[in-house]
Design a protein around this motif. Structure first.
Motif, PDB file in Angstrom:
ATOM      1  N   VAL A  12      12.760 -11.033  -3.339  1.00 55.17           N
ATOM      2  CA  VAL A  12      13.394 -10.277  -2.260  1.00 55.17           C
ATOM      3  C   VAL A  12      14.896 -10.441  -2.421  1.00 55.17           C
TER       4      VAL A  12
ATOM      5  N   SER B 187      16.737  -8.885   5.796  1.00 55.26           N
ATOM      6  CA  SER B 187      15.968  -9.322   4.633  1.00 55.26           C
ATOM      7  C   SER B 187      15.073 -10.518   4.936  1.00 55.26           C
TER       8      SER B 187
ATOM      9  N   GLN C 265      11.588  -9.180   5.373  1.00 51.40           N
ATOM     10  CA  GLN C 265      10.924  -8.917   4.094  1.00 51.40           C
ATOM     11  C   GLN C 265      10.462 -10.213   3.428  1.00 51.40           C
ATOM     12  N   ALA C 266      11.343 -11.204   3.428  1.00 50.21           N
ATOM     13  CA  ALA C 266      11.015 -12.462   2.757  1.00 50.21           C
ATOM     14  C   ALA C 266       9.808 -13.145   3.389  1.00 50.21           C
TER      15      ALA C 266
ATOM     16  N   LEU D  44       6.452 -10.880   2.312  1.00 47.06           N
ATOM     17  CA  LEU D  44       6.018 -10.700   0.922  1.00 47.06           C
ATOM     18  C   LEU D  44       5.049 -11.747   0.381  1.00 47.06           C
TER      19      LEU D  44
ATOM     20  N   THR E 287       6.742 -15.751  -3.705  1.00 49.20           N
ATOM     21  CA  THR E 287       7.977 -15.053  -3.357  1.00 49.20           C
ATOM     22  C   THR E 287       9.213 -15.945  -3.463  1.00 49.20           C
TER      23      THR E 287
ATOM     24  N   PHE F 293      13.333 -15.744  -2.493  1.00 49.62           N
ATOM     25  CA  PHE F 293      14.310 -15.039  -1.665  1.00 49.62           C
ATOM     26  C   PHE F 293      15.694 -15.254  -2.277  1.00 49.62           C
TER      27      PHE F 293
ATOM     28  N   PHE G  98      11.915  -6.578  -4.220  1.00 50.24           N
ATOM     29  CA  PHE G  98      12.031  -5.783  -2.996  1.00 50.24           C
ATOM     30  C   PHE G  98      13.416  -5.967  -2.388  1.00 50.24           C
ATOM     31  N   THR G  99      13.906  -4.911  -1.788  1.00 52.83           N
ATOM     32  CA  THR G  99      15.164  -4.977  -1.054  1.00 52.83           C
ATOM     33  C   THR G  99      15.116  -3.964   0.076  1.00 52.83           C
TER      34      THR G  99
END
Length: 294
Positions: free
Chosen positions: A146, A153, A156-157, A160, A166, A168, A219-220
């Motif tokens: 991420v 964000s 998202q982190a 995921l 994941t 970050f 991902f962003t």
């Protein structure tokens, strides 16, 4: 000729709106600039009945079905100006043509404003994504990154890890506090604070200290904005969402301007193909209802 409804935007939301009106035998025009938001992706996922199909193929099939209705006119090009008139609304195309309608539906879509990082833009929709529901499953529980763009964000982190191990990458844009670090640790998220220099290979994150972290996908959360200024020209109120402004609508998808409806990504804080189609169907039916009881 005055149309019953002009739909500005011929992607999923716009076509879904148009279909409801076409089936009500209303005279409609769809204006399409040909820039679907997901045009960079090879496959669309999470859309019932079309999971894994190419986005362009889904759109072309939908367009063919829509144009089978005799009251539908399709115009390719970009709408440059919109204004209210005594009898409805007036649209001027950038190429010079102009059209009138009793109602407008804005299915404008959004522009993604990507982080300025070497190698990221070229991989957008291929190995760099924004939506885990759309692309996470296909990463097969591989290593996921991420890329932070700000506090949004964190969301998202924390999401995921359901799709893979994941990391970050805070990249100097966000510093988790102690409580947030505890949340990330509880989800098994590794935090990498070294600045990211660029993206190479499939999804290899090159760090400023010379290290490279190879990922199945990155991902962003890019900032977004409506892809056309028409809503502002008409005076439609906007809401400020977590990643950018979007058009405010009520429960019937009508904007703050009477007779103007909006749907799809430009009229919600976040979206997908499924949500765009649902939004569009609702907006089309609501615009039809407003014509029936005018």
């Amino acid at each position: 000729m005055q149309y019953d409804v002009i739909i500005v935007g011929g992607s999923y939301a716009g076509m879904a709106a148009a279909l409801q009106l076409a089936r009500a035998r209303r005279r409609i025009m769809v204006i399409d600039a040909g820039l679907r938001r997901n045009r960079f992706a090879e496959h669309s996922h999470g859309f019932l009945g079309r999971d894994g199909h190419a986005p362009g193929a889904i759109a072309e099939e939908a367009k063919g079905q829509l144009l089978a209705y005799p009251t539908v006119t399709w115009t390719e090009g970009k709408a440059g100006k919109a204004a209210r008139t005594d009898n409805g609304f007036h649209i001027e195309m950038e190429a010079g043509e102009s059209f009138d309608a009793r109602r407008l539906i804005l299915a404008l879509g959004v522009e993604d404003l990507l982080p300025d990082l070497p190698g990221l833009k070229e991989r957008w929709g291929k190995s760099v994504f924004h939506c885990p529901y759309c692309h996470g499953y296909e990463l097969n529980e591989g290593k996921i990154g991420v890329l932070a763009v700000g506090s949004i964000s964190m969301h998202q982190a924390l999401m995921l890890p359901d799709w893979g191990s994941t990391t970050f990458f805070t990249n100097g844009t966000f510093s988790p506090d102690e409580e947030q670090l505890a949340q990330l640790a509880a989800r098994g998220v590794a935090v990498e604070s070294t600045v990211v220099a660029g993206i190479t290979g499939h999804a290899d994150v090159n760090l400023a200290d010379g290290r490279t972290v190879s990922l199945a996908g990155l991902f962003t959360a890019p900032a977004t904005r409506p892809a056309s200024p028409l809503a502002g020209q008409l005076g439609c109120a906007l809401e400020e969402g977590p990643i950018g402004p979007y058009i405010r609508v009520n429960d019937t998808k009508e904007t703050s301007v009477s007779g103007v409806f909006a749907c799809g990504d430009a009229a919600r804080a976040a979206g997908s193909v499924s949500l765009a189609v649902g939004d569009g169907a609702f907006a089309g039916a609501a615009a039809h209802r407003s014509l029936m009881f005018a």
